[in-house]
Design a protein around this motif. Structure first.
Motif, PDB file in Angstrom:
ATOM      1  N   PHE A 245      -2.060  15.890  13.058  1.00  0.00           N
ATOM      2  CA  PHE A 245      -3.412  16.424  13.134  1.00  0.00           C
ATOM      3  C   PHE A 245      -4.301  15.870  12.020  1.00  0.00           C
ATOM      4  CE2 PHE A 245      -2.060  19.890  16.076  1.00  0.00           C
ATOM      5  CZ  PHE A 245      -3.088  19.731  17.000  1.00  0.00           C
ATOM      6  N   VAL A 246      -3.755  15.712  10.825  1.00  0.00           N
ATOM      7  CA  VAL A 246      -4.556  15.162   9.730  1.00  0.00           C
ATOM      8  C   VAL A 246      -5.056  13.769  10.074  1.00  0.00           C
ATOM      9  CG1 VAL A 246      -4.416  14.222   7.388  1.00  0.00           C
ATOM     10  CG2 VAL A 246      -3.599  16.517   7.839  1.00  0.00           C
ATOM     11  N   TYR A 247      -4.152  12.920  10.526  1.00  0.00           N
ATOM     12  CA  TYR A 247      -4.554  11.545  10.806  1.00  0.00           C
ATOM     13  C   TYR A 247      -5.443  11.447  12.035  1.00  0.00           C
ATOM     14  CZ  TYR A 247      -1.919   9.588   7.005  1.00  0.00           C
ATOM     15  OH  TYR A 247      -1.496   9.263   5.743  1.00  0.00           O
TER      16      TYR A 247
ATOM     17  N   CYS B 200      -8.898  12.650  10.802  1.00  0.00           N
ATOM     18  CA  CYS B 200      -9.532  11.623   9.970  1.00  0.00           C
ATOM     19  C   CYS B 200     -10.019  10.469  10.835  1.00  0.00           C
ATOM     20  CB  CYS B 200      -8.542  11.113   8.924  1.00  0.00           C
ATOM     21  SG  CYS B 200      -8.203  12.279   7.586  1.00  0.00           S
ATOM     22  N   HIS B 201      -9.230  10.105  11.827  1.00  0.00           N
ATOM     23  CA  HIS B 201      -9.578   9.030  12.749  1.00  0.00           C
ATOM     24  C   HIS B 201     -10.823   9.383  13.556  1.00  0.00           C
ATOM     25  CE1 HIS B 201      -8.124   6.284  16.267  1.00  0.00           C
ATOM     26  NE2 HIS B 201      -8.924   5.619  15.458  1.00  0.00           N
ATOM     27  N   LYS B 202     -10.810  10.571  14.162  1.00  0.00           N
ATOM     28  CA  LYS B 202     -11.965  11.002  14.962  1.00  0.00           C
ATOM     29  C   LYS B 202     -13.209  11.124  14.092  1.00  0.00           C
ATOM     30  CE  LYS B 202      -9.593  11.683  18.803  1.00  0.00           C
ATOM     31  NZ  LYS B 202      -9.687  10.707  19.915  1.00  0.00           N
ATOM     32  N   GLU B 203     -13.028  11.680  12.910  1.00  0.00           N
ATOM     33  CA  GLU B 203     -14.155  11.873  11.997  1.00  0.00           C
ATOM     34  C   GLU B 203     -14.763  10.536  11.594  1.00  0.00           C
ATOM     35  OE1 GLU B 203     -14.411  15.114   8.587  1.00  0.00           O
ATOM     36  OE2 GLU B 203     -13.386  13.303   7.880  1.00  0.00           O
ATOM     37  N   GLY B 204     -13.912   9.544  11.335  1.00  0.00           N
ATOM     38  CA  GLY B 204     -14.410   8.226  10.965  1.00  0.00           C
ATOM     39  C   GLY B 204     -15.234   7.603  12.077  1.00  0.00           C
TER      40      GLY B 204
ATOM     41  N   TYR C  81     -17.262  14.645   6.683  1.00  0.00           N
ATOM     42  CA  TYR C  81     -16.116  13.891   6.163  1.00  0.00           C
ATOM     43  C   TYR C  81     -15.120  14.760   5.397  1.00  0.00           C
ATOM     44  CZ  TYR C  81     -18.574   9.581   7.416  1.00  0.00           C
ATOM     45  OH  TYR C  81     -19.218   8.573   8.094  1.00  0.00           O
ATOM     46  N   VAL C  82     -15.029  16.039   5.728  1.00  0.00           N
ATOM     47  CA  VAL C  82     -14.144  16.922   4.987  1.00  0.00           C
ATOM     48  C   VAL C  82     -12.670  16.544   5.164  1.00  0.00           C
ATOM     49  CG1 VAL C  82     -13.973  18.649   6.846  1.00  0.00           C
ATOM     50  CG2 VAL C  82     -13.636  19.348   4.459  1.00  0.00           C
ATOM     51  N   PHE C  83     -12.315  15.997   6.316  1.00  0.00           N
ATOM     52  CA  PHE C  83     -10.918  15.596   6.517  1.00  0.00           C
ATOM     53  C   PHE C  83     -10.598  14.322   5.733  1.00  0.00           C
ATOM     54  CE2 PHE C  83     -11.546  18.314  10.240  1.00  0.00           C
ATOM     55  CZ  PHE C  83     -10.406  19.096  10.176  1.00  0.00           C
ATOM     56  N   ASN C  84     -11.489  13.348   5.760  1.00  0.00           N
ATOM     57  CA  ASN C  84     -11.240  12.096   5.039  1.00  0.00           C
ATOM     58  C   ASN C  84     -11.351  12.256   3.528  1.00  0.00           C
ATOM     59  OD1 ASN C  84     -10.952   9.450   6.772  1.00  0.00           O
ATOM     60  ND2 ASN C  84     -12.327  10.791   7.904  1.00  0.00           N
ATOM     61  N   HIS C  85     -12.289  13.090   3.087  1.00  0.00           N
ATOM     62  CA  HIS C  85     -12.564  13.181   1.654  1.00  0.00           C
ATOM     63  C   HIS C  85     -11.912  14.380   0.980  1.00  0.00           C
ATOM     64  CE1 HIS C  85     -16.450  10.602   2.232  1.00  0.00           C
ATOM     65  NE2 HIS C  85     -15.335   9.909   2.360  1.00  0.00           N
ATOM     66  N   TRP C  86     -11.179  15.178   1.728  1.00  0.00           N
ATOM     67  CA  TRP C  86     -10.511  16.317   1.108  1.00  0.00           C
ATOM     68  C   TRP C  86      -9.125  16.569   1.703  1.00  0.00           C
ATOM     69  CZ3 TRP C  86      -9.948  18.841  -3.059  1.00  0.00           C
ATOM     70  CH2 TRP C  86      -9.326  20.096  -3.075  1.00  0.00           C
ATOM     71  N   ALA C  87      -9.070  17.080   2.923  1.00  0.00           N
ATOM     72  CA  ALA C  87      -7.779  17.475   3.502  1.00  0.00           C
ATOM     73  C   ALA C  87      -6.810  16.299   3.596  1.00  0.00           C
ATOM     74  CB  ALA C  87      -7.996  18.093   4.888  1.00  0.00           C
ATOM     75  N   GLY C  88      -7.325  15.125   3.942  1.00  0.00           N
ATOM     76  CA  GLY C  88      -6.451  13.975   4.130  1.00  0.00           C
ATOM     77  C   GLY C  88      -5.755  13.512   2.870  1.00  0.00           C
ATOM     78  N   MET C  89      -6.353  13.728   1.701  1.00  0.00           N
ATOM     79  CA  MET C  89      -5.764  13.230   0.461  1.00  0.00           C
ATOM     80  C   MET C  89      -4.415  13.870   0.166  1.00  0.00           C
ATOM     81  SD  MET C  89      -8.899  12.581  -2.190  1.00  0.00           S
ATOM     82  CE  MET C  89      -9.273  14.318  -2.453  1.00  0.00           C
ATOM     83  N   PHE C  90      -4.197  15.074   0.639  1.00  0.00           N
ATOM     84  CA  PHE C  90      -2.918  15.748   0.421  1.00  0.00           C
ATOM     85  C   PHE C  90      -1.826  15.218   1.346  1.00  0.00           C
ATOM     86  CE2 PHE C  90      -6.304  18.562  -0.892  1.00  0.00           C
ATOM     87  CZ  PHE C  90      -5.884  18.983  -2.148  1.00  0.00           C
TER      88      PHE C  90
END
Length: 466
Positions: free
Chosen positions: A163-165, A168-172, A193-202
Motif C-alpha cells: 500500500f505504501v508503494y 506513493c506511485h499514485k500520488e506521484g 505528497y504526504v505519502f512520498n514526503h512522510w509515510a513512505g520514508m518509514f
C-alpha cells in the motif's frame, strides 16, 4: 500470417531492420547491437559488469538473510490469518463501510479508503517508530522489538509495503492531488505528497523517486537506453543478471543516477527538486541516527534496502520481456497480471499504466478492454492469478514451461504449441544489448503508429497527450 509465424520469423525480421548480433558480451547469447557498440564486448565493460555483480552480491550477503526472514514471517502471518481469525478481510470490509464517511477528505469518490490508510501508515506506524526510537535511546536496544516492529511495518504478505508503494506511485502520477482541495495544501498545512514526503520514508521510499525520477525519467523513456533503470542491457532469465542489475536499481532508488541524468539533460527544476528531496530524507535519517544509530540502521536504513530489493524484483517482472522483432510493443514490454495477487488499485494492468499513466485506478479494467485488439494482435506478456515473486522465480530459473502454464489462456495464439510459446518467452528474456535498448519503449520512432491498436501518441506522465 498467423501470430506464431510472425514470432518464428525472428532472423529475417532482424536482418530487415538492420540489427546485428554481436558475440562476446558478458551475458549468454549474442547482443543486439550495431557498428560502434564494440564497448559492450570490451574487457572494460566486462569489468564494469563484474563490479556491479560483486556489489549486488555484497548487498545480498549483508541484507539478504534478514529480508528473506522478513518475507517468510510475513507470509506465515498471512497464512495464519487466512486459516484463523481473518483479520485482513475484516479490516477490508470495515474500511469499505467507513469509506463513504471519509469520502470528503479525498478528491475521487472511490478513494475514501485512502484516509484510513493514511491514519495507519502516516500516523500509527510513525508514532510507533518514534516510541521505539525513544525506548532504544532511554531504556536500551531490543532486537526482539526491532524484529517485531519490522514485521508489523511490512505487514502480512507485505501488505503495508504494497500500500505504501502503490500510494506513493499514485500520488506521484497525480502530482500530489489525491486529497480534496481543502486538504491538499503543502505540508505542514495540507496533505499534498504526504505519502512520498512522510509515510513512505518509514518504508524506504526516498522523496523524489516517484515525484521526479519515476515520472520524468522512467515514464519519459519507457525502459529505453536513457531510462536509468532500463532492463534491456542484459538478459533477464538468470539470477546473476538480476544481481548485477541491483546496483543500477539502487542508484535510481537513492536518486543518484536520476540526478546525474537530469543534469546531463539540463533539466534544472528536476535536479533541484531531486536534490532537495534527497537532502530532506538524509536530514531525517541523520536526526534519528544521532538519537540511536543502531536502531535507525535496522529500521529506517534497513527499510530502504528491503523495499528496494523487493521493488527491483517487481520491475524485473514488469519490464522483463522484450520482443526483439518489435522492441516498442506496449503489450509485450509491460507485464499484465490478470487478477493479480500482489498489488492493488489496478497496478498489475501495467500496460494500461504506461499508456495512461495518470488514469484513476477505477478505469484500468475499462482501458484494458478498450485496447483488447492490440493485445490479441501479438503475444502479449500476460499471466493469470500469479504471485509476482513466483513469476520472477520462473524467469531467473529459466522455467519457461511454468511461464507457459500460467500464461493467460485467452491470449494463447491458435496453432502455437506449448514448446513454441516457451521459445517465445526464452527469446524475449534473453534478447539484450545497446541497440535493443535504443529501440525499446513507447518513445521510439515507430510511435508514428499513433492510434493503431492502442499505441497512442506519446503521453505525458499525467496521461494527457503532449
Amino acid at each position: 500470417m498467423s501470430i506464431s509465424q510472425k514470432e518464428s520469423d525472428h532472423a529475417s525480421k532482424s536482418a530487415d531492420t538492420g540489427i546485428q548480433s554481436i558475440a562476446g558480451g558478458p551475458w549468454p547469447g549474442p547482443m543486439i547491437a550495431k557498428e560502434g557498440d564494440e564497448y559492450y564486448i570490451s574487457s572494460t565493460h566486462h569489468f564494469v559488469e563484474w563490479l556491479k555483480f560483486l556489489s549486488g552480491c555484497a548487498l545480498l550477503a549483508v541484507a539478504g538473510p534478514y529480508v528473506a526472514l522478513q518475507i517468510f514471517m510475513c507470509n506465515m502471518w498471512d497464512q495464519f490469518d487466512q486459516r484463523t481469525i481473518g483479520m485482513i478481510p475484516f479490516l477490508q470490509k470495515l474500511s469499505a463501510k467507513l469509506a463513504p464517511y471519509t469520502r470528503f477528505i479525498v478528491k475521487h469518490e472511490k478513494d475514501g479508503f485512502i484516509a484510513h490508510l493514511l491514519v495507519w501508515l502516516g500516523v500509527v506506524l510513525p508514532a510507533w517508530f518514534f516510541y521505539e526510537l525513544y525506548l532504544a535511546a532511554t531504556v536500551g536496544l531490543s532486537w526482539k522489538r526491532i524484529l517485531f516492529y519490522n514485521i508489523i511495518r511490512i505487514g502480512p504478505m507485505y501488505m503495508n509495503f504494497m500500500f505504501v508503494y502503490v500510494m506513493c506511485h499514485k500520488e506521484g502520477h497525480n502530482f500530489g492531488n489525491l486529497f480534496a482541495k481543502k486538504y491538499n495544501g503543502h505540508a505542514p498545512f495540507g496533505l499534498k505528497y504526504v505519502f512520498n514526503h512522510w509515510a513512505g520514508m518509514f518504508h524506504g521510499v526516498l522523496p523524489g523517486t516517484f515525484t521526479y525520477s519515476h515520472l520524468y525519467n522512467h515514464h519519459k523513456y519507457d525502459n529505453d537506453e536513457r531510462d536509468v533503470y532500463s532492463t534491456a542491457f542484459r538478459t533477464r532469465d538468470t539470477f546473476t543478471s538480476w544481481v548485477t542489475y541491483l546496483p543500477e536499481w539502487f542508484a535510481y532508488a537513492s536518486n543518484v543516477s536520476s540526478t546525474i541524468a537530469f543534469i546531463k539533460e539540463k533539466r534544472w527544476n528536476a535536479v533541484i527538486g531531486t536534490v532537495l528531496s534527497t537532502l530532506y530524507y538524509c536530514v531525517f535519517v541523520a536526526i534519528c541516527w544521532y538519537i540511536h544509530p543502531v536502531f535507525t540502521l535496522f529500521t529506517l536504513v534497513y527499510a530502504f534496502v528491503e523495499g528496494n530489493i523487493l521493488l527491483s524484483i517487481v520491475n524485473f517482472v514488469w519490464h522483463g520481456f522484450i520482443d526483439p522483432n518489435d522492441p516498442s510493443n506496449d503489450y509485450v514490454n509491460s507485464t499484465t497480471v490478470i487478477e493479480g495477487m500482489n498489488f492493488t488499485l489496478g497496478e498489475e494492468y501495467h500496460v494500461v499504466h504506461h499508456q495512461y499513466a495518470g488514469a484513476h485506478w477505477t478505469r484500468h479494467p475499462e482501458l484494458y478492454l478498450k485496447h483488447m485488439e492490440g493485445y490479441k494482435e501479438c503475444i502479449p506478456t500476460a499471466f493469470y492469478k500469479e504471485n509476482i515473486g513466483f513469476i520472477f522465480g520462473y524467469m531467473i530459473t529459466q522455467d519457461y514451461a511454468k511461464l507457459a502454464e500460467i500464461y493467460y489462456k485467452p491470449f494463447w495464439p491458435k496453432g502455437m504449441s506449448n514448446v513454441q510459446l516457451q521459445e517465445v518467452f526464452k527469446r524475449r528474456l534473453q534478447c539484450h544489448g545497446p541497440e535493443l535498448a535504443r529501440r525499446v519503449g513507447r518513445t521510439h520512432k515507430n510511435k508514428a503508429l499513433a492510434g493503431k491498436h492502442g499505441r497512442e501518441a506519446t503521453k505525458s506522465v499525467a496521461g494527457k497527450k503532449e
